[in-house]
Write a protein that holds these residues in place. Structure first.
Motif, mmCIF file in Angstrom:
data_model
loop_
_atom_site.group_PDB
_atom_site.id
_atom_site.type_symbol
_atom_site.label_atom_id
_atom_site.label_comp_id
_atom_site.label_asym_id
_atom_site.label_seq_id
_atom_site.Cartn_x
_atom_site.Cartn_y
_atom_site.Cartn_z
ATOM 1 N N LEU A 109 16.789 2.816 4.037
ATOM 2 C CA LEU A 109 16.567 4.089 3.375
ATOM 3 C C LEU A 109 15.210 4.639 3.799
ATOM 4 O O LEU A 109 14.377 3.927 4.369
ATOM 5 N N TYR A 110 14.958 5.896 3.490
ATOM 6 C CA TYR A 110 13.704 6.551 3.841
ATOM 7 C C TYR A 110 12.523 5.749 3.286
ATOM 8 O O TYR A 110 12.483 5.438 2.096
ATOM 9 N N ASN A 111 11.597 5.380 4.128
ATOM 10 C CA ASN A 111 10.377 4.629 3.783
ATOM 11 C C ASN A 111 10.630 3.208 3.297
ATOM 12 O O ASN A 111 9.698 2.528 2.861
ATOM 13 N N MET A 112 11.849 2.726 3.360
ATOM 14 C CA MET A 112 12.174 1.408 2.819
ATOM 15 C C MET A 112 11.338 0.295 3.445
ATOM 16 O O MET A 112 10.767 -0.541 2.738
ATOM 17 N N VAL A 113 11.254 0.262 4.753
ATOM 18 C CA VAL A 113 10.513 -0.810 5.427
ATOM 19 C C VAL A 113 9.018 -0.676 5.149
ATOM 20 O O VAL A 113 8.321 -1.673 4.957
ATOM 21 N N ARG A 114 8.521 0.532 5.073
ATOM 22 C CA ARG A 114 7.101 0.742 4.778
ATOM 23 C C ARG A 114 6.768 0.282 3.359
ATOM 24 O O ARG A 114 5.691 -0.252 3.101
ATOM 25 N N ILE A 115 7.700 0.447 2.418
ATOM 26 C CA ILE A 115 7.500 -0.026 1.044
ATOM 27 C C ILE A 115 7.581 -1.554 1.000
ATOM 28 O O ILE A 115 6.775 -2.209 0.323
ATOM 29 N N ILE A 116 8.529 -2.133 1.723
ATOM 30 C CA ILE A 116 8.633 -3.597 1.796
ATOM 31 C C ILE A 116 7.336 -4.170 2.355
ATOM 32 O O ILE A 116 6.772 -5.123 1.810
ATOM 33 N N ALA A 117 6.839 -3.591 3.440
ATOM 34 C CA ALA A 117 5.604 -4.074 4.062
ATOM 35 C C ALA A 117 4.428 -3.938 3.095
ATOM 36 O O ALA A 117 3.613 -4.858 2.963
ATOM 37 N N GLY A 118 4.330 -2.825 2.406
ATOM 38 C CA GLY A 118 3.255 -2.628 1.434
ATOM 39 C C GLY A 118 3.313 -3.633 0.297
ATOM 40 O O GLY A 118 2.280 -4.118 -0.191
ATOM 41 N N THR A 119 4.520 -3.989 -0.117
ATOM 42 C CA THR A 119 4.698 -4.972 -1.184
ATOM 43 C C THR A 119 4.296 -6.364 -0.709
ATOM 44 O O THR A 119 3.641 -7.121 -1.432
ATOM 45 N N LEU A 120 4.657 -6.697 0.527
ATOM 46 C CA LEU A 120 4.260 -7.994 1.075
ATOM 47 C C LEU A 120 2.743 -8.095 1.221
ATOM 48 O O LEU A 120 2.152 -9.143 0.941
ATOM 49 N N VAL A 121 2.113 -7.013 1.625
ATOM 50 C CA VAL A 121 0.651 -6.996 1.727
ATOM 51 C C VAL A 121 0.029 -7.177 0.338
ATOM 52 O O VAL A 121 -0.908 -7.965 0.155
ATOM 53 N N LYS A 122 0.559 -6.478 -0.660
ATOM 54 C CA LYS A 122 0.050 -6.593 -2.033
ATOM 55 C C LYS A 122 0.180 -8.034 -2.531
ATOM 56 O O LYS A 122 -0.748 -8.565 -3.158
ATOM 57 N N ALA A 123 1.306 -8.678 -2.241
ATOM 58 C CA ALA A 123 1.500 -10.080 -2.635
ATOM 59 C C ALA A 123 0.526 -10.983 -1.881
ATOM 60 O O ALA A 123 -0.056 -11.902 -2.468
ATOM 61 N N GLY A 124 0.338 -10.711 -0.610
ATOM 62 C CA GLY A 124 -0.595 -11.500 0.193
ATOM 63 C C GLY A 124 -2.030 -11.382 -0.280
ATOM 64 O O GLY A 124 -2.825 -12.309 -0.125
ATOM 65 N N GLU A 125 -2.372 -10.250 -0.857
ATOM 66 C CA GLU A 125 -3.719 -10.041 -1.400
ATOM 67 C C GLU A 125 -3.880 -10.656 -2.787
ATOM 68 O O GLU A 125 -4.954 -10.602 -3.370
ATOM 69 N N GLY A 126 -2.801 -11.201 -3.333
ATOM 70 C CA GLY A 126 -2.847 -11.819 -4.656
ATOM 71 C C GLY A 126 -2.740 -10.829 -5.804
ATOM 72 O O GLY A 126 -2.958 -11.178 -6.957
ATOM 73 N N LYS A 127 -2.362 -9.581 -5.505
ATOM 74 C CA LYS A 127 -2.243 -8.544 -6.537
ATOM 75 C C LYS A 127 -0.844 -8.500 -7.143
ATOM 76 O O LYS A 127 -0.602 -7.758 -8.090
ATOM 77 N N LEU A 128 0.059 -9.275 -6.599
ATOM 78 C CA LEU A 128 1.441 -9.335 -7.071
ATOM 79 C C LEU A 128 1.954 -10.731 -6.750
ATOM 80 O O LEU A 128 1.805 -11.211 -5.619
ATOM 81 N N ARG A 171 9.828 1.199 -9.101
ATOM 82 C CA ARG A 171 9.064 1.386 -7.869
ATOM 83 C C ARG A 171 7.558 1.355 -8.095
ATOM 84 O O ARG A 171 6.791 0.962 -7.234
ATOM 85 N N GLY A 172 7.098 1.725 -9.277
ATOM 86 C CA GLY A 172 5.677 1.805 -9.578
ATOM 87 C C GLY A 172 4.928 0.487 -9.485
ATOM 88 O O GLY A 172 3.720 0.475 -9.315
ATOM 89 N N HIS A 173 5.620 -0.628 -9.584
ATOM 90 C CA HIS A 173 4.972 -1.929 -9.534
ATOM 91 C C HIS A 173 4.998 -2.563 -8.146
ATOM 92 O O HIS A 173 4.444 -3.635 -7.947
ATOM 93 N N LEU A 174 5.669 -1.922 -7.207
ATOM 94 C CA LEU A 174 5.694 -2.442 -5.841
ATOM 95 C C LEU A 174 4.452 -1.980 -5.099
ATOM 96 O O LEU A 174 3.639 -1.231 -5.615
ATOM 97 N N GLY A 175 4.310 -2.414 -3.868
ATOM 98 C CA GLY A 175 3.155 -2.031 -3.068
ATOM 99 C C GLY A 175 3.228 -0.579 -2.632
ATOM 100 O O GLY A 175 4.248 0.094 -2.787
ATOM 101 N N THR A 176 2.129 -0.109 -2.075
ATOM 102 C CA THR A 176 2.084 1.266 -1.590
ATOM 103 C C THR A 176 2.942 1.414 -0.338
ATOM 104 O O THR A 176 3.235 0.438 0.351
ATOM 105 N N THR A 177 3.333 2.623 -0.057
ATOM 106 C CA THR A 177 4.059 2.910 1.185
ATOM 107 C C THR A 177 3.030 2.912 2.300
ATOM 108 O O THR A 177 2.151 3.766 2.355
ATOM 109 N N LEU A 178 3.118 1.934 3.174
ATOM 110 C CA LEU A 178 2.140 1.845 4.259
ATOM 111 C C LEU A 178 2.327 3.003 5.230
ATOM 112 O O LEU A 178 3.437 3.517 5.390
#
Length: 82
Positions: A28-47, A61-68
């Motif tokens: 979907l539109y921006n799906m991979v960018r949102i997945i990547a942002g969520t993985l980065v947020k988890a990697g930073e220990g914020k999720l 959607r508000g609790h996932l990472g930013t759209t990279l």
């Protein structure tokens, strides 16, 4: 719309670069960018990674990472099923 993600891999290629590969039946539109942002947020220990399935189920959607940004994002290939 429903899309299925078959596989997601994260590889640290050097100290300042990650490679994130996502395989699915479509995106979907921006799906991979949102997945990547969520993985980065988890990697930073914020999720915590174990929180992600619940967030997806709640469709919150508000609790996932930013759209990279799209910079550095590219399509490797497409495979069609018969």
């Amino acid at each position: 719309k429903v899309r299925i993600v078959f596989q997601t891999d994260v590889e640290e290629t050097d100290r300042n670069c990650l490679t994130i590969r996502v395989r699915g039946d479509g995106f979907l539109y921006n799906m991979v960018r949102i997945i990547a942002g969520t993985l980065v947020k988890a990697g930073e220990g914020k999720l915590r990674p174990e929180e992600i399935p619940g967030i997806i189920e709640k469709k919150d959607r508000g609790h996932l990472g930013t759209t990279l940004p799209a910079k550095g994002l590219f399509l490797i290939g497409i495979r069609y099923r018969e």
